[in-house]
Write a protein that holds these residues in place. Structure first.
Motif, PDB file in Angstrom:
ATOM      1  N   SER A   1     -52.973 128.486  61.251  1.00 14.02           N
ATOM      2  CA  SER A   1     -53.663 127.370  61.899  1.00 14.02           C
ATOM      3  C   SER A   1     -55.013 127.037  61.298  1.00 14.02           C
ATOM      4  O   SER A   1     -55.588 125.994  61.610  1.00 14.02           O
ATOM      5  CB  SER A   1     -53.833 127.664  63.391  1.00 14.02           C
ATOM      6  N   HIS A   2     -55.564 127.911  60.458  1.00 10.98           N
ATOM      7  CA  HIS A   2     -56.875 127.632  59.870  1.00 10.98           C
ATOM      8  C   HIS A   2     -56.922 128.184  58.450  1.00 10.98           C
ATOM      9  O   HIS A   2     -56.312 129.202  58.144  1.00 10.98           O
ATOM     10  CB  HIS A   2     -57.986 128.259  60.720  1.00 10.98           C
ATOM     11  N   ARG A   3     -57.692 127.504  57.619  1.00 13.63           N
ATOM     12  CA  ARG A   3     -57.749 127.907  56.217  1.00 13.63           C
ATOM     13  C   ARG A   3     -58.295 129.318  56.053  1.00 13.63           C
ATOM     14  O   ARG A   3     -57.841 130.074  55.187  1.00 13.63           O
ATOM     15  CB  ARG A   3     -58.617 126.913  55.443  1.00 13.63           C
ATOM     16  N   MET A   4     -59.269 129.694  56.894  1.00 12.74           N
ATOM     17  CA  MET A   4     -59.843 131.027  56.805  1.00 12.74           C
ATOM     18  C   MET A   4     -58.784 132.101  57.046  1.00 12.74           C
ATOM     19  O   MET A   4     -58.795 133.157  56.409  1.00 12.74           O
ATOM     20  CB  MET A   4     -60.981 131.180  57.812  1.00 12.74           C
ATOM     21  N   LEU A   5     -57.854 131.828  57.965  1.00  7.66           N
ATOM     22  CA  LEU A   5     -56.773 132.776  58.243  1.00  7.66           C
ATOM     23  C   LEU A   5     -55.762 132.795  57.103  1.00  7.66           C
ATOM     24  O   LEU A   5     -55.228 133.851  56.750  1.00  7.66           O
ATOM     25  CB  LEU A   5     -56.080 132.412  59.559  1.00  7.66           C
ATOM     26  N   ARG A   6     -55.496 131.625  56.527  1.00  9.49           N
ATOM     27  CA  ARG A   6     -54.509 131.566  55.455  1.00  9.49           C
ATOM     28  C   ARG A   6     -55.003 132.229  54.179  1.00  9.49           C
ATOM     29  O   ARG A   6     -54.229 132.763  53.402  1.00  9.49           O
ATOM     30  CB  ARG A   6     -54.140 130.103  55.163  1.00  9.49           C
ATOM     31  N   ASP A   7     -56.300 132.156  53.955  1.00  9.30           N
ATOM     32  CA  ASP A   7     -56.851 132.652  52.693  1.00  9.30           C
ATOM     33  C   ASP A   7     -57.071 134.161  52.679  1.00  9.30           C
ATOM     34  O   ASP A   7     -57.506 134.709  51.659  1.00  9.30           O
ATOM     35  CB  ASP A   7     -58.177 131.950  52.392  1.00  9.30           C
ATOM     36  N   ARG A   8     -56.812 134.834  53.786  1.00  6.60           N
ATOM     37  CA  ARG A   8     -57.011 136.286  53.839  1.00  6.60           C
ATOM     38  C   ARG A   8     -55.710 136.967  54.259  1.00  6.60           C
ATOM     39  O   ARG A   8     -54.853 136.362  54.922  1.00  6.60           O
ATOM     40  CB  ARG A   8     -58.125 136.672  54.811  1.00  6.60           C
ATOM     41  N   CYS A   9     -55.582 138.221  53.854  1.00  7.49           N
ATOM     42  CA  CYS A   9     -54.409 139.007  54.257  1.00  7.49           C
ATOM     43  C   CYS A   9     -54.866 140.423  54.574  1.00  7.49           C
ATOM     44  O   CYS A   9     -55.949 140.852  54.170  1.00  7.49           O
ATOM     45  CB  CYS A   9     -53.333 139.014  53.174  1.00  7.49           C
ATOM     46  N   LEU A  10     -54.061 141.135  55.314  1.00  7.27           N
ATOM     47  CA  LEU A  10     -54.334 142.521  55.675  1.00  7.27           C
ATOM     48  C   LEU A  10     -53.678 143.413  54.628  1.00  7.27           C
ATOM     49  O   LEU A  10     -52.444 143.434  54.500  1.00  7.27           O
ATOM     50  CB  LEU A  10     -53.803 142.826  57.078  1.00  7.27           C
ATOM     51  N   TYR A  11     -54.496 144.141  53.889  1.00  6.36           N
ATOM     52  CA  TYR A  11     -54.019 144.846  52.697  1.00  6.36           C
ATOM     53  C   TYR A  11     -53.012 145.945  53.034  1.00  6.36           C
ATOM     54  O   TYR A  11     -51.930 146.010  52.434  1.00  6.36           O
ATOM     55  CB  TYR A  11     -55.221 145.436  51.950  1.00  6.36           C
ATOM     56  N   LEU A  12     -53.342 146.828  53.978  1.00  8.56           N
ATOM     57  CA  LEU A  12     -52.440 147.947  54.289  1.00  8.56           C
ATOM     58  C   LEU A  12     -51.097 147.474  54.831  1.00  8.56           C
ATOM     59  O   LEU A  12     -50.045 147.927  54.366  1.00  8.56           O
ATOM     60  CB  LEU A  12     -53.123 148.913  55.255  1.00  8.56           C
ATOM     61  N   PRO A  13     -51.068 146.580  55.816  1.00  7.89           N
ATOM     62  CA  PRO A  13     -49.754 146.069  56.252  1.00  7.89           C
ATOM     63  C   PRO A  13     -48.996 145.362  55.143  1.00  7.89           C
ATOM     64  O   PRO A  13     -47.764 145.425  55.091  1.00  7.89           O
ATOM     65  CB  PRO A  13     -50.118 145.101  57.387  1.00  7.89           C
ATOM     66  N   ASN A  14     -49.743 144.697  54.243  1.00  7.76           N
ATOM     67  CA  ASN A  14     -49.090 144.029  53.122  1.00  7.76           C
ATOM     68  C   ASN A  14     -48.362 145.035  52.236  1.00  7.76           C
ATOM     69  O   ASN A  14     -47.219 144.807  51.808  1.00  7.76           O
ATOM     70  CB  ASN A  14     -50.130 143.255  52.312  1.00  7.76           C
ATOM     71  N   LEU A  15     -49.007 146.171  51.977  1.00 14.93           N
ATOM     72  CA  LEU A  15     -48.364 147.206  51.168  1.00 14.93           C
ATOM     73  C   LEU A  15     -47.131 147.761  51.867  1.00 14.93           C
ATOM     74  O   LEU A  15     -46.081 147.952  51.255  1.00 14.93           O
ATOM     75  CB  LEU A  15     -49.358 148.333  50.884  1.00 14.93           C
ATOM     76  N   LEU A  16     -47.272 148.044  53.162  1.00 20.20           N
ATOM     77  CA  LEU A  16     -46.137 148.589  53.909  1.00 20.20           C
ATOM     78  C   LEU A  16     -45.015 147.572  54.017  1.00 20.20           C
ATOM     79  O   LEU A  16     -43.830 147.929  53.979  1.00 20.20           O
ATOM     80  CB  LEU A  16     -46.593 149.028  55.302  1.00 20.20           C
ATOM     81  N   GLY A  17     -45.374 146.293  54.138  1.00 19.16           N
ATOM     82  CA  GLY A  17     -44.347 145.264  54.264  1.00 19.16           C
ATOM     83  C   GLY A  17     -43.475 145.128  53.038  1.00 19.16           C
ATOM     84  O   GLY A  17     -42.325 144.697  53.133  1.00 19.16           O
ATOM     85  N   ARG A  18     -43.988 145.509  51.867  1.00 21.17           N
ATOM     86  CA  ARG A  18     -43.194 145.424  50.640  1.00 21.17           C
ATOM     87  C   ARG A  18     -42.039 146.420  50.637  1.00 21.17           C
ATOM     88  O   ARG A  18     -41.052 146.236  49.927  1.00 21.17           O
ATOM     89  CB  ARG A  18     -44.082 145.660  49.427  1.00 21.17           C
ATOM     90  N   ILE A  19     -42.193 147.486  51.384  1.00 19.44           N
ATOM     91  CA  ILE A  19     -41.137 148.513  51.439  1.00 19.44           C
ATOM     92  C   ILE A  19     -40.713 148.752  52.889  1.00 19.44           C
ATOM     93  O   ILE A  19     -40.325 149.863  53.268  1.00 19.44           O
ATOM     94  CB  ILE A  19     -41.626 149.834  50.807  1.00 19.44           C
ATOM     95  N   SER A  20     -40.804 147.716  53.712  1.00 18.06           N
ATOM     96  CA  SER A  20     -40.508 147.892  55.138  1.00 18.06           C
ATOM     97  C   SER A  20     -39.068 148.325  55.379  1.00 18.06           C
ATOM     98  O   SER A  20     -38.797 149.166  56.248  1.00 18.06           O
ATOM     99  CB  SER A  20     -40.802 146.601  55.898  1.00 18.06           C
ATOM    100  N   LEU A  21     -38.128 147.772  54.617  1.00 18.95           N
ATOM    101  CA  LEU A  21     -36.730 148.157  54.801  1.00 18.95           C
ATOM    102  C   LEU A  21     -36.515 149.615  54.426  1.00 18.95           C
ATOM    103  O   LEU A  21     -35.823 150.360  55.129  1.00 18.95           O
ATOM    104  CB  LEU A  21     -35.821 147.253  53.966  1.00 18.95           C
ATOM    105  N   GLU A  22     -37.112 150.039  53.322  1.00 17.33           N
ATOM    106  CA  GLU A  22     -36.955 151.429  52.879  1.00 17.33           C
ATOM    107  C   GLU A  22     -37.564 152.400  53.895  1.00 17.33           C
ATOM    108  O   GLU A  22     -36.964 153.428  54.216  1.00 17.33           O
ATOM    109  CB  GLU A  22     -37.610 151.628  51.514  1.00 17.33           C
ATOM    110  N   THR A  23     -38.755 152.065  54.402  1.00 25.02           N
ATOM    111  CA  THR A  23     -39.379 152.972  55.382  1.00 25.02           C
ATOM    112  C   THR A  23     -38.579 153.013  56.671  1.00 25.02           C
ATOM    113  O   THR A  23     -38.506 154.054  57.327  1.00 25.02           O
ATOM    114  CB  THR A  23     -40.825 152.538  55.673  1.00 25.02           C
ATOM    115  N   TYR A  24     -37.986 151.889  57.036  1.00 23.82           N
ATOM    116  CA  TYR A  24     -37.170 151.886  58.257  1.00 23.82           C
ATOM    117  C   TYR A  24     -35.969 152.815  58.113  1.00 23.82           C
ATOM    118  O   TYR A  24     -35.631 153.561  59.033  1.00 23.82           O
ATOM    119  CB  TYR A  24     -36.697 150.469  58.582  1.00 23.82           C
ATOM    120  N   ILE A  25     -35.323 152.769  56.959  1.00 20.37           N
ATOM    121  CA  ILE A  25     -34.131 153.599  56.754  1.00 20.37           C
ATOM    122  C   ILE A  25     -34.508 155.064  56.575  1.00 20.37           C
ATOM    123  O   ILE A  25     -33.900 155.956  57.179  1.00 20.37           O
ATOM    124  CB  ILE A  25     -33.345 153.084  55.534  1.00 20.37           C
TER     125      ILE A  25
END
Length: 751
Positions: free
Chosen positions: A704-728
């Motif tokens: 909803s806002h550019r400030m939110l779009r331009d930033r990301c949460l680093y640790l969740p981003n790393l975990l999200g890349r292997i979310s399927l593997e960690t789930y299994i």
């Protein structure tokens, strides 16, 4: 592609496994000899925290005890005899045994036996193929007792036939003797201790000092009911509820006398704890709950618990040797696993190949072979660690208990740490190369970029891991939130795959095989190595199913994908067809049966149908949003839903109202579902139709806002890349017993 850090992590895990294995064996050899955790079953434990319904369970230290059903006990005690010898406290165990092995049709016979037999008589009971006998002998000095002990042999008939040749009858499978302490204290007067010693001395010669070694050997070779080693127990002198003893009993049955006799028992068997289940006296008790009104006899539930401890010691070896899915780990053995042996050989071969041929192959320009072998080696290392952690009994499996404060605190910590890892989002191409992009349609990554999707998946996955670890499925309010997380993942998956196909028009077989391999290689290999069902890792088959559905829908008549009206018609038809496929009996069974016949992969059809039915619409919501995003990107030649910019699609005023609607919808959703849907079944029925509300609301707010779009949460981003593997992998690394227990080593608990 695994990087250096993943390689080091795998090798570190293998090193820890080897180190743990070595120290465990040293500890078992030179320390307390309890490799199968029988002694811990018989000597130590604690009550679990009270469940929401007020129930509790006895949990032995460092192992898991199971409550055996009647059918299971019939398989364990197949055509064998169980003998109880002692006073009325042992008779209680006999009655508990009759109730456990008897089916409903035998309840009348049990009541008849209770009414017809006198207090001081022998009793015999047979239920199908199980023979139970009670011998009244409170002093342990009868002829019948010694006949039983003479026929007893530590190993079963099939393990040592020669040792019992010449006996009049086969060895009883289980003998439970009651130490005559209560009778000695009550009727022995000042000579109670000598009478007690005389009775114990009479049975000691029949308790072979090499029993432990024989049982350990037998446990290693146990494969079926006929191979189960026989067991004999001498129960300690029971500790009564002194406050409720009758006056004539309380004068003679005193704590001093009971303690003196039990001290003598511990001196008779100073180095052997496998004959005496000392845990019977170490179970914390309450007067009103765990004793009869006379204060001398245990309650029916306490008698059943004591008997169940004995049955776990007797039956668990064969059950654990036959099936890896057996949940008990007390008196358990590791079942043979040839698939794990094959993986180990392949791992060693690939490691040796890379070490010996790397330089030659790289010089010859065959770096691809080296790279493939490195990937294979890392996959095999992961499989080996899963097998070691959850396929053997070297690590301890502890029961999980839901504690709301601990779970909520862990989730808050994860969220706070995630927010603190916020940083500027890196520029990206969403994984699409210029050669795969269709220049006519692509206008930028737009709404729900790769960074955002990884971040959201990582946030959800962190909480899901904590959810399983803390057994939070016991709380309905948490279950509802986790169901939304699963739906959110399917929404993101459907959106991302659809947008990719619409933007690139890449329906190649290579792409399909790449996705299917990515989604399934761990779950398929683990089902072979760990001997589990494919649906044990249900998220992988569910995501695979919905990917194949959306791929088939977009692949057929793909030229119509450019027209939104025709695409919506295709979506409507696909929804109808998938509902028929999921809900109609027989279709899913046929498909899963074919998969089993071809690939020898077991699939729980009802589990699969339940999971698919729960989220049968959310993927199509993702497809529709992806189609709208793609259409807007084409027509307006700008990123879609880029709220808050001057001159953007939506004015600031409309954006504000949209944010208010999203927040209000989310609050209303949680208020209604948490307040009015107080049964899991009721929520599951309505979930497929309403799960999209908070999911879309959150994603719109996230953009909803550019400030939110331009930033990301680093640790969740790393975990999200292997979310399927960690789930299994959580099923065998983060947890044990197929996600029914927690894993730990146990050296920090004073073992």
């Amino acid at each position: 592609m695994p990087d250096t850090s993943s390689k080091l992590a795998n090798y570190a895990l293998l090193f820890i496994a080897f180190l743990t294995f070595t120290t465990q064996n040293i500890h078992a050899t030179y320390g307390k000899n309890d490799p199968h955790r029988c002694l811990t079953l018989l000597n130590n434990g604690t009550w679990s925290p009270l469940a929401p319904d007020g129930s509790r369970r006895w949990e032995p230290k460092d192992c898991r005890m199971v409550e055996h059903t009647a059918d299971f006990l019939h398989g364990c005690l197949n055509d064998r005899k169980v003998v109880f010898i002692g006073d009325s406290t042992i008779r209680q165990l006999f009655w508990a045994a009759t109730k456990q092995v008897a089916h409903r049709k035998s309840e009348t016979r049990i009541k008849r036996l209770l009414q017809s037999n006198g207090k001081h008589h022998d009793i015999s009971f047979r239920a199908d193929n199980v023979q139970l006998e009670f011998i009244w002998d409170p002093w342990l000095n009868s002829t019948v007792l010694h006949d039983v002990l003479k026929s007893f042999h530590a190993l079963s008939t099939s393990l040592d036939v020669e040792a019992i040749v010449g006996m009049d009858e086969l060895s009883p499978m289980l003998v439970i003797l009651g130490a005559p302490g209560l009778w000695a204290a009550r009727y022995g007067g000042d000579d109670y201790l000598n009478l007690f010693k005389r009775a114990v001395t009479g049975v000691v010669p029949y308790l072979s000092p090499s029993l432990d070694n024989n049982i350990s050997l037998a446990m290693e070779t146990t494969r079926g009911p006929d191979d189960i080693p026989n067991r004999i127990f001498l129960t300690p002198v029971g500790i009564p509820d002194y406050s409720n003893l009758a006056p004539n009993r309380s004068k003679s049955i005193t704590p001093e006398r009971i303690e003196t006799m039990n001290n003598y028992l511990s001196q008779v068997f100073p180095n052997n704890l496998s004959y005496i289940p000392w845990v019977y006296n170490r179970i914390p008790t309450l007067s009103k709950r765990d004793f009869d009104i006379d204060g001398l006899h245990a309650s029916d539930s306490m008698a059943a618990l004591k008997l169940n401890i004995a049955f776990n010691a007797l039956c668990n070896p064969a059950a654990s040797a036959r099936s890896r899915s057996f949940k008990g780990t007390c008196c358990a053995v590791t079942p043979p696993n040839y698939a794990a042996l094959i993986v180990f050989v392949l791992f060693g071969t690939s490691a040796g190949f890379v070490a010996g041929a790397r330089r030659h192959l790289e010089t010859a320009g065959s770096s691809g072979v080296v790279q493939f072998t490195e990937i294979l080696k890392n996959v095999l290392a992961t499989l080996l660690w899963c097998w070691y952690a959850d396929g053997t009994y070297y690590l301890i499996r502890a029961e999980r208990h839901y504690e709301q404060n601990a779970f909520v605190a862990a989730c808050l910590i994860w969220l706070v740490v995630s927010v603190l890892s916020s940083r500027k989002a890196p520029q990206q191409t969403d994984g699409l190369s210029s050669s795969k992009r269709d220049a006519r349609y692509y206008r930028g990554p737009g709404y729900l970029s790769r960074n955002q999707s990884n971040e959201i998946k990582g946030l959800m996955q962190g909480i899901i891991l904590l959810y399983h670890y803390h057994y939070a499925s016991q709380a309905l309010w948490v279950y509802k939130i986790i169901r939304l997380f699963i739906s959110g993942y399917l929404y993101i998956s459907g959106y991302a795959h659809t947008l990719y196909l619409l933007e690139t028009n890449d329906f190649s077989l290579n792409r399909v095989m790449e996705i299917l391999c990515r989604l399934n290689f761990l779950s398929v290999f683990l089902s072979y190595v760990m001997r589990t069902t494919y649906t044990s890792y249900y998220f992988a088959p569910v995501v695979t199913f919905w990917y194949l559905v959306l791929y088939a829908m977009l692949r057929f008549f793909k030229s119509y994908n450019r027209d939104l009206r025709w695409l919506l018609l295709k979506i409507a038809i696909t929804i109808r067809l998938t509902n028929i496929f999921i809900l109609s009996p027989g279709i899913l069974e046929t498909v899963t049966g074919f998969i089993h016949d071809v690939f020898y992969i077991s699939i729980d059809v009802e589990e699969m149908r339940f999971r698919l039915r729960l989220d049968r619409y959310i993927t199509f919501i993702g497809i529709i949003v992806a189609a709208l995003t793609h259409r807007a990107s084409i027509r307006r030649e700008r990123n879609f839903l880029q709220f808050g910019w001057v001159g953007a699609i939506f004015t600031l005023r409309f954006t504000l109202w949209l944010a208010i609607v999203c927040v209000g919808s989310t609050i209303t959703f949680f208020y209604v579902t948490q307040t009015y849907l107080q049964e899991k079944q009721a929520y599951n029925q309505i979930h497929p139709f309403i799960s999209w509300i908070p999911i879309l609301s959150f994603i719109v707010l996230r953009n909803s806002h550019r400030m939110l779009r331009d930033r990301c949460l680093y640790l969740p981003n790393l975990l999200g890349r292997i979310s399927l593997e960690t789930y299994i992998l959580q099923y065998h690394i983060w947890l044990g017993g197929d996600a029914t227990a927690k894993l730990f080593i146990g050296y920090w608990e004073g073992r």
